[in-house]
Design an enzyme around this catalytic site. Structure first.
Site, PDB file in Angstrom:
ATOM      1  N   GLU A  16     -26.092  -0.571   6.390  1.00 43.77           N
ATOM      2  CA  GLU A  16     -25.723  -1.027   5.049  1.00 43.77           C
ATOM      3  C   GLU A  16     -26.689  -0.525   3.979  1.00 43.77           C
ATOM      4  O   GLU A  16     -26.530  -0.861   2.808  1.00 43.77           O
ATOM      5  CB  GLU A  16     -25.633  -2.557   5.032  1.00 43.77           C
TER       6      GLU A  16
ATOM      7  N   GLN B 240     -29.880  -0.207  10.583  1.00 44.86           N
ATOM      8  CA  GLN B 240     -29.588  -0.585  11.979  1.00 44.86           C
ATOM      9  C   GLN B 240     -28.816   0.555  12.630  1.00 44.86           C
ATOM     10  O   GLN B 240     -28.326   1.446  11.936  1.00 44.86           O
ATOM     11  CB  GLN B 240     -28.760  -1.856  11.999  1.00 44.86           C
TER      12      GLN B 240
HETATM   13  C1  BGC Z   1     -25.857  -6.658   9.225  1.00 44.60           C
HETATM   14  C2  BGC Z   1     -24.406  -6.709   9.635  1.00 44.60           C
HETATM   15  C3  BGC Z   1     -24.145  -8.051  10.281  1.00 44.60           C
HETATM   16  C4  BGC Z   1     -24.564  -9.199   9.369  1.00 44.60           C
HETATM   17  C5  BGC Z   1     -24.458 -10.540  10.049  1.00 44.60           C
HETATM   18  C6  BGC Z   1     -26.155  -7.833   8.296  1.00 44.60           C
HETATM   19  O1  BGC Z   1     -27.499  -7.818   7.936  1.00 44.60           O
HETATM   20  O2  BGC Z   1     -26.128  -5.457   8.543  1.00 44.60           O
HETATM   21  O3  BGC Z   1     -24.137  -5.671  10.556  1.00 44.60           O
HETATM   22  O4  BGC Z   1     -22.789  -8.167  10.567  1.00 44.60           O
HETATM   23  O5  BGC Z   1     -25.906  -9.027   9.003  1.00 44.60           O
HETATM   24  O6  BGC Z   1     -25.264 -10.592  11.189  1.00 44.60           O
END
Ligand code: BGC
Length: 775
Positions: A488, A602
């Site tokens: 993200e 990630q």
């Molecule tokens: C992550 C997502 C995840 C969400 C809830 C975010 O920080 O980037 O991949 O779905 O957290 O765990």
């Protein structure tokens, strides 16, 4: 990373009280039983930094969306699991002084979470500003035997005085979510009552109309004997309490037992809730605290028999995995297909307690191997039941003909997320939902699931991809525009390799599943075709065209898949060259700087290599791992576990071990400086995967379970248990070899280091450990 808690194989221990760490401790010491849960707030008042938290599974409120700039397609609301009535409260007054650890001197303090037996204990000696010393010893738990009940034993001993102490056990429903968008309270009072030792508060959620009755019953004990008392009932808005004044004698412990039940209108008629709550709380109080605690301990010990992972010779690693398994079992039991696993479980409000792709990508494998088949199936059915809403969601964004886009975040199937770059663009979640169906069928062999439910979901998801992917006349290939991958820290990119890979995989798997279902049950297939107006030939032709002509970025010089178009234009400074003081980036850098940087939040390309490892040779995996890992900051809890599995697969046992520690102790050691908001529950299933799929090298291929174990140097041995198609296996890896014990009556053919090995029922096989598992 901090090493605040003491290392112990079965406990989390805090010695000494550090108010600046209180919110982290409240998260780590959280309790739950699948139906309800809570942060480890103190029973008595606390005016220091705290995040109060009590939650009842499945009870949510649609908080009106708040965004800076409204975009068409945004959801109207964000469903939040509600912060519910505080049922642990016990106010303590000595004269005009109220016990408050933020204001009193804390002379000694010890808190312990007993994971083996499922309870939390605290022992603290405090001195009031006027010099009164008391010792508080409390034990509490959320029962897994009576899963709507909890109990507290709260002992107060006057140390240097004899005199009155006022104890007020209470239930307070006048609660506000810390994340309430408009400062609004979500509960309204239905009714309440309180007598000498029993009382309840019944509340209703605004808009959603869930009702929850929380009832308490209190008993007093002095010197091991029950003591009569007469209390002063207190009633305030959404609050009841029973003020009990006791004459404390110096050195003589006084114990208040507080029994509680939380009943929700999801399971009972609203008009019966209060009566039922009172009846149940009275009934459990007759069991007595010690008996309830014993039952709790026995039930937890029984649970551990099925899901413990034992690590010999490394207490920190052992504590880490047990903490993760404990929290997972506290969060979701799989008995109710209306429930799911929020990223923070019952340990905080962040993420609204809602369902994310985390469930399918991370949690399903854990439940597949450690619980009855129905548990993973219930998680799949949850999404099946929400298919209609996923189709509506896609419609809202302009898709048609039964295309489904599952929400990024949801409680009941409706999208709740509202940042365009994620809500509209982080569409890879659709792929994870399809992958979970594949994973479930691969693991269980339950192909009927495809016929009855799975294929309908797969076609709807594939229809979405077929419309979302664009034909590029320029490239003469299909492209995927404007997406956010799992990383993200990049938004609105073109041709994110992971998203394109999982999309094309979905199309292929859908075509394969159509073939299987047609063969298995023509009639049901025809019914489905009619139900969803599926134009098989035409739609599959389109799917196949995309499969054949999809563009995937690749850099031939380095020999890697390109995370997205333009990734290599970025300034290539590795994480190891970033000052530690600048991390976590999300807290230290502007968002703009993060977006332009090379840093990966990630696993992204590597998430794809993890899911689809069979499609890539080991050198390709290594090149991509060696390139992307040094650019990854692991600021999502979901990251280290995938890296641990890949490192183990690549034979890099030391890196795998480091990642394992990071994932398993993420919250205990507050690696990412964010455990104060709650624990990272969904990534805890990833920790389990790091051991079982990483060090254990467990895979399922062509209906056969296989193991390629590696033993980290720091460990003498490790062992875990998995259920597979009616067989129950215990796998122990030590320097002496890999011992697989079949604990069931069903013989099973498995592979160990690639060799077929038959394990007869109730027998075991020893295979020497192999140094390298590279294929
Ligand atoms: C992550 C997502 C995840 C969400 C809830 C975010 O920080 O980037 O991949 O779905 O957290 O765990």
């Amino acid at each position: 990373m901090k090493q605040y808690f003491k290392v112990d194989e079965w406990k989390i221990i805090e010695e000494g009280f550090d108010p600046s760490y209180n919110k982290v401790a409240e998260s780590v010491f959280s309790l739950g039983n699948g139906r309800m849960g809570q942060r480890a707030n103190f029973e008595e008042a606390y005016s220091g930094e705290t995040l109060q938290g009590n939650y009842v599974a499945g009870v949510y409120y649609p908080d009106k969306t708040r965004v800076g700039w409204w975009k068409n397609g945004y959801p109207e609301y964000f469903a939040k699991v509600l912060n519910a009535a505080n049922w642990i409260g016990i106010d303590v007054w000595i004269g005009d002084e109220q016990l408050d650890l933020a204001k009193w001197e804390v002379i000694d303090f010890k808190r312990e979470l007993n994971m083996r037996e499922g309870y939390l204990q605290r022992n603290t000696l405090v001195k009031s500003p006027k010099g009164k010393e008391i010792r508080i010893e409390s034990t509490r738990f959320c029962s897994i035997v009576d899963d709507e009940a909890g109990a507290i034993s709260y002992t107060v001993t006057a140390i240097n005085f004899t005199g009155d102490i006022k104890l007020t056990p209470f239930i307070d429903g006048d609660i506000i979510n810390a994340d309430s968008n408009y400062g609004e309270k979500f509960w309204e009072e239905v009714k309440k009552d309180v007598g000498n030792d029993t009382g309840f508060v019944q509340l209703r959620t605004k808009k959603t109309g869930f009702e929850v009755a929380t009832a308490m019953k209190v008993l007093l004990n002095r010197g091991g004997k029950p003591e009569e008392f007469s209390s002063k009932p207190i009633q305030k808005e959404k609050y009841i309490g029973a003020e009990i004044t006791v004459n404390a004698v110096s050195g003589q412990p006084l114990t208040l037992y507080k029994y509680v039940v939380n009943l929700s209108s999801q399971n009972y008629k609203a008009q019966e809730l209060a009566d039922k709550a009172i009846a149940q709380v009275t009934q459990i109080s007759q069991k007595y605290f010690a008996v309830m605690l014993l039952e709790q301990a026995n039930a937890w010990v029984e649970k551990w028999k099925h899901n413990d992972i034992i690590i010999e010779g490394d207490a920190a690693a052992q504590q880490g995995i047990r903490f993760n398994i404990f929290q997972l079992n506290q969060t979701y039991t799989g008995e109710d297909d209306r429930l799911n696993i929020g990223p923070k479980g019952f340990t905080g409000e962040k993420y609204g307690g809602s369902t994310y792709w985390d469930t399918e990508a991370y949690c399903v494998p854990f439940y597949l191997a450690t619980a009855e088949q129905k548990v993973a199936r219930n998680l799949l059915l949850y999404r099946y039941k929400q298919l209609g809403k996923a189709i509506d969601n896609a419609k809202l964004l302009g898709f048609k003909d039964g295309a489904a886009l599952y929400p990024m975040v949801t409680m009941d199937g409706t999208e709740c997320h509202n940042e365009w770059e994620i809500t509209f663009e982080e569409i890879h979640r659709n792929g994870a939902i399809a992958f979970a169906i594949f994973n479930y069928v691969r693991y269980t062999g339950d192909e009927a699931y495809l016929t009855d439910y799975g294929l309908e979901v797969l076609i709807a998801i594939s229809r979405f991809w077929a419309q979302r992917i664009t034909w590029s006349a320029e490239r003469q290939q299909y492209v995927m525009l404007g997406v956010t991958g799992p990383n993200e820290y990049e938004n609105n990119v073109n041709n994110n390799w992971y998203t394109s890979t999982i999309a094309v995989w979905c199309l292929k798997y859908t075509i394969e599943a159509i073939g299987k279902v047609k063969e298995a049950n023509q009639a049901k297939y025809k019914d489905l075709v009619t139900k969803i107006t599926f134009r098989e030939e035409q739609e599959c032709e389109k799917f196949a065209d995309i499969i054949g002509k999809m563009y995937f970025g690749h850099d031939d010089k380095i020999g890697i898949f390109l995370q997205q178009d333009g990734y290599l234009d970025k300034e290539q400074i590795l994480v190891k060259d970033l000052p530690a003081s600048e991390q976590p980036l999300v807290k230290k850098w502007s968002w703009d700087r993060i977006l332009r940087s090379v840093y990966i939040k990630q696993a992204d390309v590597l998430q794809g290599l993890y899911f689809f490892e069979d499609n890539y040779d080991i050198d390709t995996m290594r090149r991509n791992y060696d390139f992307y890992e040094p650019r990854t900051v692991h600021e999502s809890s979901l990251s280290p576990c995938v890296h641990a599995i890949l490192a183990a697969k690549l034979g890099d046992i030391d890196r795998a071990y480091q990642f394992y520690l990071r994932t398993s102790r993420l919250d205990i050691d507050d690696y990412n400086d964010d455990t104060d908001d709650g624990c990272h529950i969904t990534s805890m299933a990833g920790t389990w995967m790091a051991v079982v799929e990483g060090f254990g090298g467990m895979r399922v291929k062509d209906d056969v379970l296989s193991f390629n174990p590696l033993l980290p140097h720091q460990w003498k041995a490790f062992s875990f248990q998995v259920g597979f198609r009616g067989a129950l296996l215990n796998v122990r890896v030590s320097a002496d070899g890999v011992t697989v014990k079949n604990l069931s009556d069903k013989e099973i053919l498995i592979k160990i280091y690639g060799s077929d090995t038959l394990i007869k029922s109730n027998s075991e096989k020893l295979t020497p450990v192999q140094a390298s598992t590279l294929e």
